[in-house]
Design a protein around this motif. Structure first.
Motif, PDB file in Angstrom:
ATOM      1  N   ALA A 144    -107.937 -84.371 -17.504  1.00 29.17           N
ATOM      2  CA  ALA A 144    -107.148 -85.492 -16.982  1.00 29.17           C
ATOM      3  C   ALA A 144    -105.979 -85.736 -17.940  1.00 29.17           C
ATOM      4  N   VAL A 145    -104.775 -85.454 -17.469  1.00 28.79           N
ATOM      5  CA  VAL A 145    -103.600 -85.514 -18.346  1.00 28.79           C
ATOM      6  C   VAL A 145    -103.060 -86.950 -18.372  1.00 28.79           C
ATOM      7  N   SER A 146    -103.296 -87.615 -19.497  1.00 23.05           N
ATOM      8  CA  SER A 146    -103.049 -89.059 -19.590  1.00 23.05           C
ATOM      9  C   SER A 146    -101.764 -89.403 -20.327  1.00 23.05           C
ATOM     10  N   LYS A 147    -100.910 -88.423 -20.575  1.00 20.01           N
ATOM     11  CA  LYS A 147     -99.659 -88.699 -21.309  1.00 20.01           C
ATOM     12  C   LYS A 147     -98.861 -89.791 -20.607  1.00 20.01           C
ATOM     13  N   THR A 148     -98.264 -90.645 -21.395  1.00 13.57           N
ATOM     14  CA  THR A 148     -97.461 -91.811 -20.972  1.00 13.57           C
ATOM     15  C   THR A 148     -98.289 -92.922 -20.301  1.00 13.57           C
ATOM     16  N   GLU A 160    -103.401 -84.696 -23.759  1.00 12.59           N
ATOM     17  CA  GLU A 160    -102.138 -85.319 -24.157  1.00 12.59           C
ATOM     18  C   GLU A 160    -101.225 -84.210 -24.667  1.00 12.59           C
ATOM     19  N   ASN A 161     -99.908 -84.447 -24.577  1.00 10.64           N
ATOM     20  CA  ASN A 161     -99.013 -83.395 -25.052  1.00 10.64           C
ATOM     21  C   ASN A 161     -98.245 -83.777 -26.312  1.00 10.64           C
ATOM     22  N   ARG A 162     -98.445 -84.997 -26.812  1.00  8.87           N
ATOM     23  CA  ARG A 162     -97.759 -85.375 -28.046  1.00  8.87           C
ATOM     24  C   ARG A 162     -98.750 -85.952 -29.035  1.00  8.87           C
ATOM     25  N   LEU A 166    -105.199 -80.950 -26.603  1.00 11.22           N
ATOM     26  CA  LEU A 166    -103.755 -80.978 -26.832  1.00 11.22           C
ATOM     27  C   LEU A 166    -103.161 -79.895 -25.935  1.00 11.22           C
ATOM     28  N   ILE A 167    -102.307 -80.319 -24.990  1.00 16.83           N
ATOM     29  CA  ILE A 167    -101.819 -79.356 -23.991  1.00 16.83           C
ATOM     30  C   ILE A 167    -100.354 -78.983 -24.177  1.00 16.83           C
ATOM     31  N   GLY A 168     -99.635 -79.725 -25.012  1.00 12.23           N
ATOM     32  CA  GLY A 168     -98.199 -79.470 -25.132  1.00 12.23           C
ATOM     33  C   GLY A 168     -97.843 -78.731 -26.405  1.00 12.23           C
ATOM     34  N   VAL A 217    -106.620 -68.250 -22.321  1.00 12.26           N
ATOM     35  CA  VAL A 217    -105.163 -68.335 -22.189  1.00 12.26           C
ATOM     36  C   VAL A 217    -104.770 -69.534 -21.327  1.00 12.26           C
ATOM     37  N   MET A 218    -103.523 -69.957 -21.496  1.00 11.87           N
ATOM     38  CA  MET A 218    -102.956 -71.056 -20.703  1.00 11.87           C
ATOM     39  C   MET A 218    -101.576 -70.647 -20.216  1.00 11.87           C
ATOM     40  N   GLY A 219    -101.229 -71.127 -19.035  1.00 10.59           N
ATOM     41  CA  GLY A 219     -99.872 -70.869 -18.552  1.00 10.59           C
ATOM     42  C   GLY A 219     -99.434 -71.913 -17.552  1.00 10.59           C
ATOM     43  N   MET A 220     -98.116 -71.994 -17.396  1.00  5.34           N
ATOM     44  CA  MET A 220     -97.520 -72.898 -16.405  1.00  5.34           C
ATOM     45  C   MET A 220     -96.651 -72.075 -15.466  1.00  5.34           C
ATOM     46  N   ALA A 221     -96.880 -72.266 -14.170  1.00  3.65           N
ATOM     47  CA  ALA A 221     -96.077 -71.533 -13.184  1.00  3.65           C
ATOM     48  C   ALA A 221     -94.711 -72.197 -13.032  1.00  3.65           C
ATOM     49  N   GLY A 274    -102.851 -74.558 -13.571  1.00  5.95           N
ATOM     50  CA  GLY A 274    -102.860 -75.459 -12.436  1.00  5.95           C
ATOM     51  C   GLY A 274    -102.592 -76.892 -12.857  1.00  5.95           C
ATOM     52  N   MET A 275    -101.605 -77.525 -12.215  1.00  6.24           N
ATOM     53  CA  MET A 275    -101.252 -78.916 -12.449  1.00  6.24           C
ATOM     54  C   MET A 275    -101.274 -79.638 -11.098  1.00  6.24           C
ATOM     55  N   SER A 276    -100.800 -80.878 -11.062  1.00  2.02           N
ATOM     56  CA  SER A 276    -100.910 -81.652  -9.819  1.00  2.02           C
ATOM     57  C   SER A 276    -100.376 -80.907  -8.595  1.00  2.02           C
ATOM     58  N   GLY A 277     -99.236 -80.246  -8.777  1.00  2.00           N
ATOM     59  CA  GLY A 277     -98.573 -79.650  -7.621  1.00  2.00           C
ATOM     60  C   GLY A 277     -99.074 -78.279  -7.227  1.00  2.00           C
ATOM     61  N   VAL A 323    -108.168 -77.003 -14.894  1.00  2.00           N
ATOM     62  CA  VAL A 323    -106.911 -77.480 -14.330  1.00  2.00           C
ATOM     63  C   VAL A 323    -106.483 -78.735 -15.097  1.00  2.00           C
ATOM     64  N   ARG A 324    -105.187 -78.859 -15.308  1.00  2.00           N
ATOM     65  CA  ARG A 324    -104.629 -79.982 -16.087  1.00  2.00           C
ATOM     66  C   ARG A 324    -103.846 -80.874 -15.125  1.00  2.00           C
ATOM     67  N   ILE A 325    -104.465 -81.989 -14.747  1.00  2.00           N
ATOM     68  CA  ILE A 325    -103.872 -82.812 -13.691  1.00  2.00           C
ATOM     69  C   ILE A 325    -103.518 -84.202 -14.216  1.00  2.00           C
ATOM     70  N   GLY A 326    -102.242 -84.565 -14.066  1.00  2.00           N
ATOM     71  CA  GLY A 326    -101.769 -85.865 -14.523  1.00  2.00           C
ATOM     72  C   GLY A 326    -101.393 -86.767 -13.371  1.00  2.00           C
ATOM     73  N   SER A 327    -100.217 -86.540 -12.802  1.00  2.00           N
ATOM     74  CA  SER A 327     -99.641 -87.499 -11.852  1.00  2.00           C
ATOM     75  C   SER A 327    -100.505 -87.714 -10.615  1.00  2.00           C
ATOM     76  N   LEU A 328    -101.202 -86.720 -10.172  1.00  2.00           N
ATOM     77  CA  LEU A 328    -102.047 -86.890  -8.989  1.00  2.00           C
ATOM     78  C   LEU A 328    -103.186 -87.888  -9.250  1.00  2.00           C
ATOM     79  N   SER A 350     -97.312 -91.194 -10.564  1.00  2.00           N
ATOM     80  CA  SER A 350     -96.199 -90.460 -11.154  1.00  2.00           C
ATOM     81  C   SER A 350     -95.724 -91.137 -12.440  1.00  2.00           C
ATOM     82  N   ARG A 351     -95.156 -90.313 -13.328  1.00  2.00           N
ATOM     83  CA  ARG A 351     -94.643 -90.820 -14.606  1.00  2.00           C
ATOM     84  C   ARG A 351     -93.163 -91.147 -14.453  1.00  2.00           C
ATOM     85  N   ASN A 352     -92.678 -92.076 -15.291  1.00  2.00           N
ATOM     86  CA  ASN A 352     -91.247 -92.380 -15.248  1.00  2.00           C
ATOM     87  C   ASN A 352     -90.456 -91.317 -16.002  1.00  2.00           C
TER      88      ASN A 352
HETATM   89  C1  LIG Z   1     -97.753 -83.018 -18.038  1.00  2.00           C
HETATM   90  C2  LIG Z   1     -98.499 -81.740 -18.091  1.00  2.00           C
HETATM   91  C3  LIG Z   1     -99.450 -81.426 -17.106  1.00  2.00           C
HETATM   92  C4  LIG Z   1     -99.775 -82.318 -15.928  1.00  2.00           C
HETATM   93  O1  LIG Z   1     -98.691 -82.423 -15.063  1.00  2.00           O
HETATM   94  P1  LIG Z   1     -98.842 -83.141 -13.640  1.00  2.00           P
HETATM   95  O2  LIG Z   1     -97.814 -82.459 -12.797  1.00  2.00           O
HETATM   96  O3  LIG Z   1     -98.549 -84.571 -13.856  1.00  2.00           O
HETATM   97  O4  LIG Z   1    -100.206 -82.906 -13.130  1.00  2.00           O
HETATM   98  C5  LIG Z   1    -100.145 -80.228 -17.245  1.00  2.00           C
HETATM   99  N1  LIG Z   1     -99.909 -79.385 -18.263  1.00  2.00           N
HETATM  100  C6  LIG Z   1     -98.989 -79.646 -19.215  1.00  2.00           C
HETATM  101  C7  LIG Z   1     -98.791 -78.661 -20.307  1.00  2.00           C
HETATM  102  C8  LIG Z   1     -98.256 -80.824 -19.153  1.00  2.00           C
HETATM  103  O5  LIG Z   1     -97.348 -81.082 -20.116  1.00  2.00           O
END
Ligand SMILES: *Cc1c(COP(=O)(O)O)cnc(C)c1O
Length: 217
Positions: free
Chosen positions: A18-22, A41-43, A62-64, A146-150, A190-193, A206-211, A215-217
């Protein structure tokens, strides 16, 4: 919301970060009280500020991007670092983990997106990277996957192809370097989208925040 997401993950055996940043403490607690224990969290500064105000059985990831000079703050408690993309960072995590008598689980962040992104190991350099890393015998790292972002695009085929590439890299590294080692088992994608696409490609985390949080500002 969280129950729906967990139900979707269940048949795949994947877990939720559960990505709780911000997001504020009370919103995190709300999710916590629904049974969630893994938060991302990413920071580092934000993580340190929140950690002491929240239950101690939360497993923080720590994801960031992580700067070397910040590793010492999180080394005593962090449950997984998803974003190792340099040998120097790996060495620093190992050093700080040793000071805490810990072995810290880490993931290698791979740059799978077509779009220009700053962080991550290039796919064609992963073998060299893993070879170099293993030759250092960093005993206080638990290299766990491993980790990746599409790419952030509408085209689902492209997103699927990028996650597929990460899965292939995972399989190859596991076969070449971690055969018989149960530690190397996580595919963080995998993220929210795009988490549904990631699940079909074999995601284990899966790393899911906004869903989850809105949504974050
Ligand atoms: C913010 C973040 C996410 C989550 O993003 P959402 O689109 O809000 O689900 C996942 N992974 C990383 C590395 C992020 O920085």
């Amino acid at each position: 919301m969280i129950q729906e997401i967990l139900q979707e993950l269940e048949p795949f055996g994947a877990r939720l970060v559960a990505v709780s940043k911000t997001k504020p403490i009370d919103q995190i607690l709300e999710i916590y009280h629904q049974g969630q224990r893994i938060f991302g969290e990413n920071r580092v500064q934000e993580l340190m500020d929140k950690k002491d105000k929240l239950p101690s059985d939360i497993e923080w990831h720590l994801i960031g991007h992580l700067q070397r000079n910040k590793v010492k703050y999180i080394a005593p408690f962090i449950r997984m670092i998803h974003s190792v993309d340099s040998i120097d960072l790996a060495k620093e995590i190992d050093k700080q983990a040793e000071k805490c008598s810990r072995r810290i689980p880490v993931l290698l962040q791979i740059r799978i997106a077509e779009e220009e992104t700053k962080f991550g190991i290039e796919p064609q350099k992963v073998d060299q990277f893993v070879g170099d890393l293993l030759s250092l015998n960093l005993d206080h790292l638990k290299i766990s996957g491993v980790m990746g972002m599409a790419s952030f695009v509408e085209d689902e085929d492209q997103v699927a192809a990028e996650f597929h590439l990460l899965k292939e890299i995972f399989n190859r590294i596991k076969a070449d370097y971690f055969i018989g080692s149960p530690d190397f088992c996580e595919l963080s994608m995998g993220m929210s989208g795009d988490y549904q696409i990631a699940l079909r490609q074999g995601s284990t985390l899966v790393r899911i925040g906004s869903l989850l949080f809105g949504s974050r500002n």
